[in-house]
Structure formats: C-alpha cells, structure tokens
Enzyme design. Structure first.
Site, PDB file in Angstrom:
ATOM      1  CE1 TYR A 110      -4.311  -2.104   5.225  1.00 13.49           C
ATOM      2  CE2 TYR A 110      -3.189  -0.036   4.746  1.00 13.49           C
ATOM      3  CZ  TYR A 110      -3.872  -1.163   4.313  1.00 13.49           C
ATOM      4  OH  TYR A 110      -4.104  -1.345   2.966  1.00 13.49           O
ATOM      5  CB  SER A 170      -0.868   0.017   1.267  1.00 17.81           C
ATOM      6  OG  SER A 170      -1.456   1.297   1.454  1.00 17.81           O
TER       7      SER A 170
HETATM    8  N1  LIG Z   1      -8.643  -0.539  -1.734  1.00 15.03           N
HETATM    9  C1  LIG Z   1      -7.579   0.218  -1.563  1.00 15.03           C
HETATM   10  O1  LIG Z   1      -7.636   1.455  -1.732  1.00 15.03           O
HETATM   11  C2  LIG Z   1      -6.268  -0.398  -1.184  1.00 15.03           C
HETATM   12  C3  LIG Z   1      -5.149   0.434  -1.187  1.00 15.03           C
HETATM   13  C4  LIG Z   1      -3.910  -0.104  -0.856  1.00 15.03           C
HETATM   14  C5  LIG Z   1      -3.807  -1.448  -0.543  1.00 15.03           C
HETATM   15  N2  LIG Z   1      -4.921  -2.223  -0.527  1.00 15.03           N
HETATM   16  C6  LIG Z   1      -4.736  -3.636  -0.191  1.00 15.03           C
HETATM   17  O2  LIG Z   1      -5.341  -4.425  -1.179  1.00 15.03           O
HETATM   18  C7  LIG Z   1      -5.723  -5.680  -0.629  1.00 15.03           C
HETATM   19  C8  LIG Z   1      -7.173  -5.951  -1.006  1.00 15.03           C
HETATM   20  O3  LIG Z   1      -7.996  -5.011  -0.322  1.00 15.03           O
HETATM   21  P1  LIG Z   1      -9.402  -4.503  -0.862  1.00 15.03           P
HETATM   22  O4  LIG Z   1      -9.330  -3.030  -0.897  1.00 15.03           O
HETATM   23  O5  LIG Z   1      -9.799  -5.248  -2.069  1.00 15.03           O
HETATM   24  O6  LIG Z   1     -10.333  -4.848   0.390  1.00 15.03           O
HETATM   25  P2  LIG Z   1     -11.431  -5.968   0.635  1.00 15.03           P
HETATM   26  O7  LIG Z   1     -12.473  -5.953  -0.406  1.00 15.03           O
HETATM   27  O8  LIG Z   1     -11.812  -5.808   2.070  1.00 15.03           O
HETATM   28  O9  LIG Z   1     -10.609  -7.342   0.468  1.00 15.03           O
HETATM   29  C9  LIG Z   1      -9.869  -7.945   1.474  1.00 15.03           C
HETATM   30  C10 LIG Z   1      -9.759  -9.409   1.136  1.00 15.03           C
HETATM   31  O10 LIG Z   1      -8.896 -10.041   2.085  1.00 15.03           O
HETATM   32  C11 LIG Z   1      -9.534 -11.221   2.543  1.00 15.03           C
HETATM   33  N3  LIG Z   1      -9.122 -11.553   3.910  1.00 15.03           N
HETATM   34  C12 LIG Z   1      -9.088 -10.733   4.988  1.00 15.03           C
HETATM   35  N4  LIG Z   1      -8.719 -11.434   6.078  1.00 15.03           N
HETATM   36  C13 LIG Z   1      -8.507 -12.716   5.669  1.00 15.03           C
HETATM   37  C14 LIG Z   1      -8.137 -13.919   6.324  1.00 15.03           C
HETATM   38  N5  LIG Z   1      -7.896 -13.970   7.652  1.00 15.03           N
HETATM   39  N6  LIG Z   1      -8.021 -15.060   5.584  1.00 15.03           N
HETATM   40  C15 LIG Z   1      -8.268 -15.040   4.265  1.00 15.03           C
HETATM   41  N7  LIG Z   1      -8.630 -13.935   3.579  1.00 15.03           N
HETATM   42  C16 LIG Z   1      -8.755 -12.792   4.287  1.00 15.03           C
HETATM   43  C17 LIG Z   1     -11.026 -10.915   2.473  1.00 15.03           C
HETATM   44  O11 LIG Z   1     -11.763 -12.120   2.307  1.00 15.03           O
HETATM   45  P3  LIG Z   1     -12.676 -12.839   3.411  1.00 15.03           P
HETATM   46  O12 LIG Z   1     -13.271 -11.777   4.288  1.00 15.03           O
HETATM   47  O13 LIG Z   1     -13.682 -13.589   2.586  1.00 15.03           O
HETATM   48  O14 LIG Z   1     -11.744 -13.741   4.144  1.00 15.03           O
HETATM   49  C18 LIG Z   1     -11.098 -10.113   1.183  1.00 15.03           C
HETATM   50  O15 LIG Z   1     -11.206 -10.971   0.071  1.00 15.03           O
HETATM   51  C19 LIG Z   1      -5.473  -5.564   0.872  1.00 15.03           C
HETATM   52  O16 LIG Z   1      -4.242  -6.178   1.192  1.00 15.03           O
HETATM   53  C20 LIG Z   1      -5.395  -4.075   1.101  1.00 15.03           C
HETATM   54  O17 LIG Z   1      -4.636  -3.752   2.233  1.00 15.03           O
HETATM   55  C21 LIG Z   1      -6.142  -1.734  -0.845  1.00 15.03           C
END
Ligand SMILES: NC(=O)c1ccc[n+]([C@@H]2O[C@H](COP(=O)([O-])OP(=O)(O)OC[C@H]3O[C@@H](n4cnc5c(N)ncnc54)[C@H](OP(=O)(O)O)[C@@H]3O)[C@@H](O)[C@H]2O)c1
Length: 262
Positions: free
Chosen positions: A167, A152
């Site tokens: 985080y 991130s």
């Molecule tokens: N969106 C942004 O702006 C942004 C920016 C920078 C980085 N990121 C990173 O991108 C990645 C995806 O995030 P997102 O924005 O798409 O958010 P999201 O929709 O909340 O996705 C998070 C994913 O992680 C999974 N997860 C969480 N805890 C878990 C566990 N204990 N075991 C297995 N799976 C788990 C969730 O699935 P389940 O709940 O089904 O387990 C979900 O599929 C993350 O690492 C986040 O930090 C996002």
C-alpha cells in the site's frame, strides 16, 4: 500583474461544460467525489466493479453516468476509455481524471507476500497510469486536462503499524508518477496533481475506526485530534481539478489534519 479582471471566486471552481471520470466511485471517497464534481457542473462517468452501487449513484444525479469495470483489467480499461469518449457519452475527451480506485492489503511484512505487493501496485498505481495515459492519448488536443491521483499520507510518511509495504509503495509511487507526468505533459497543457488524504471513514478504514485503540491512535497522532469528516476533501479536490489551480502541477496536497506536519 493584471488587476483589472480577476475571475469571480465562484466561477473559479465551476466545472460547467467539463467532463470527468472518477474511478472507485462505488463507495467512500470516490462516490462523494463523483457527486461533488456533478454538483459543480461537470458531466461525470463513474466507474468501479460494483455495478449496483454505481447505478444507485447514477440515480442521485442526472449528470452521472455509471460505467462498471475492473480497473485492473486491460480489456475493461480499454472499454472504459472507449465508452467514456464515444457514443455512450458523446464526449470527445475526458477533461478531468480522478484516479481514486484503490485497495489495501496485509499490514505486516511477515504476512505480506511479494505477490500481495504486486497486486497492490497493479491496482493502485499501474492501473491509474495506464488509464490516464490512454485518456490523454485518446484526446485530439489534451490541453486543459487535469488529472488528480488520490494518494495517501502513507505515500509521504510511514504509517507503521498501519499501512503495509504494498500500500505505502503504491501511494509513494503515485506521488512519483504525479511529478513525472506533470513534467512530461506540462507544456501540452495537462496538469497532474496528487491529493493525499489523512484518515477518513470509509469501507477501507472501517476496521480501523471500529477498534477503540486504533481510532484513539488516529486521534492522538492527528494535530487537530480527530479523523477527517466526509466533506473535508471537497474543496481540495475542487481546487485541484478546476481552473482555480491553473498554475499548480506536480504537487501533493495533504489534507490530513496536520498528520504529516508532525
Ligand atoms: N479513507 C481513507 O482514510 C483514505 C486515506 C488515504 C487515501 N485513501 C485512498 O482513497 C481512495 C478511496 O478509498 P476509500 O477510503 O473511499 O475506500 P473504499 O470505500 O474501499 O473505496 C475503494 C474504491 O476503489 C474501488 N476499487 C478497488 N479495486 C478496484 C478495481 N480492481 N477496479 C475498479 N475499482 C476498484 C472500489 O470499488 P469496487 O469494489 O466496486 O470495484 C471502491 O469504489 C483509495 O485510493 C484509498 O487508498 C483513503
């Protein structure tokens, strides 16, 4: 420099014949990443805890195999590695690992207990390390494997007042892990890179974008004046996982509309 046989550009990004595992594939960026890799020709194992969401994803593309599990559970991780490289898939190894699963936590140190930080480090950092290590060690010959850690911008710069100690530490840790594993495994032919997204709409950022003030804060502080659109990480991910980036390892690719260049 050999100028006689440059690879056709489209083939550089082809993942035909490759196998991939995407964590956190039940929603947001991960669901899109799994579909993208499948569209690029890879066979994909999609994992996360919500089995119903993964089944839905599996119905969207025949090359996607849902494999539910909690990435924070050592037993589940062992099962994921065994099933992804065993009879369920018929694969002898996973060529591409996308460590995308992640969670966020409390934003202010006054509300974030040390145990919250430990949980974030465990899910966002240690689980990615453990899974990657097991997948590389399970491969008879790991040469050609490519790992992408979804970090991130908050692992590169402070996001105050948004982010949180756990985080930000977990994402900075992922970037350090990327460099360390790239160094350890480079001569074995395993590349390890990190993708650092800026702000993209997802379940994780839903609260931020639902609030006019914080959405405006993102617009004001992003050079291009807006958050990322769903498709704007596609080419960066394809670049990092594919032969297009064969001489690129230990790097962090920020796709953030200029956020970290301020
Ligand atoms: N969106 C942004 O702006 C942004 C920016 C920078 C980085 N990121 C990173 O991108 C990645 C995806 O995030 P997102 O924005 O798409 O958010 P999201 O929709 O909340 O996705 C998070 C994913 O992680 C999974 N997860 C969480 N805890 C878990 C566990 N204990 N075991 C297995 N799976 C788990 C969730 O699935 P389940 O709940 O089904 O387990 C979900 O599929 C993350 O690492 C986040 O930090 C996002």
């Amino acid at each position: 420099m050999d100028l006689t046989a440059p690879q056709p550009p489209a083939e550089l990004f082809s993942l035909k014949g490759r196998t991939a595992l995407v964590t956190g594939a039940s929603s947001g960026l991960g669901a899109r990443f799994a579909l993208l890799l499948a569209e690029a020709g890879a066979d994909v194992v999609a994992t996360a805890r919500r089995a119903d969401r993964l089944a839905e994803l599996g119905r969207l593309h025949p090359a996607i195999t849902p494999l539910p599990g909690d990435i924070d559970s050592p037993d589940d991780r062992r099962r994921i590695v065994t099933e992804a490289t065993g009879e369920a898939t018929g694969w002898d190894r996973v060529d591409i690992v996308v460590n995308n699963a992640g969670m966020s936590g409390p934003l202010r140190a006054e509300e974030e207990e040390p145990d919250d930080v430990l949980r974030l480090l465990s899910v966002n950092l240690v689980a990615a390390y453990a899974l990657t290590r097991d997948l590389v060690m399970a491969a008879d010959s790991p040469s050609g494997m490519s790992v992408v850690n979804v970090a991130s911008i908050l692992g590169l710069v402070s996001g105050a007042p948004v982010g949180g100690a756990g985080y930000a530490s977990s994402k900075a840790g992922l970037i350090g892990l990327t460099r360390e594993l790239a160094g350890q495994w480079g001569r074995r032919g395993v590349r390890v890179n990190a993708l650092a997204p800026g702000w993209f709409p997802s379940e994780m950022t839903a609260g931020l974008f639902a609030d006019e003030r914080s959405a405006g804060w993102v617009d004001r502080n992003t050079m291009v004046g807006r958050p990322g659109a769903d498709h704007e990480l596609d080419t960066a991910l394809l670049f990092l996982v594919s032969p297009a980036s064969s001489y690129c390892t230990g790097q962090v690719l920020a796709v953030d509309g200029g956020w970290t260049a301020r």
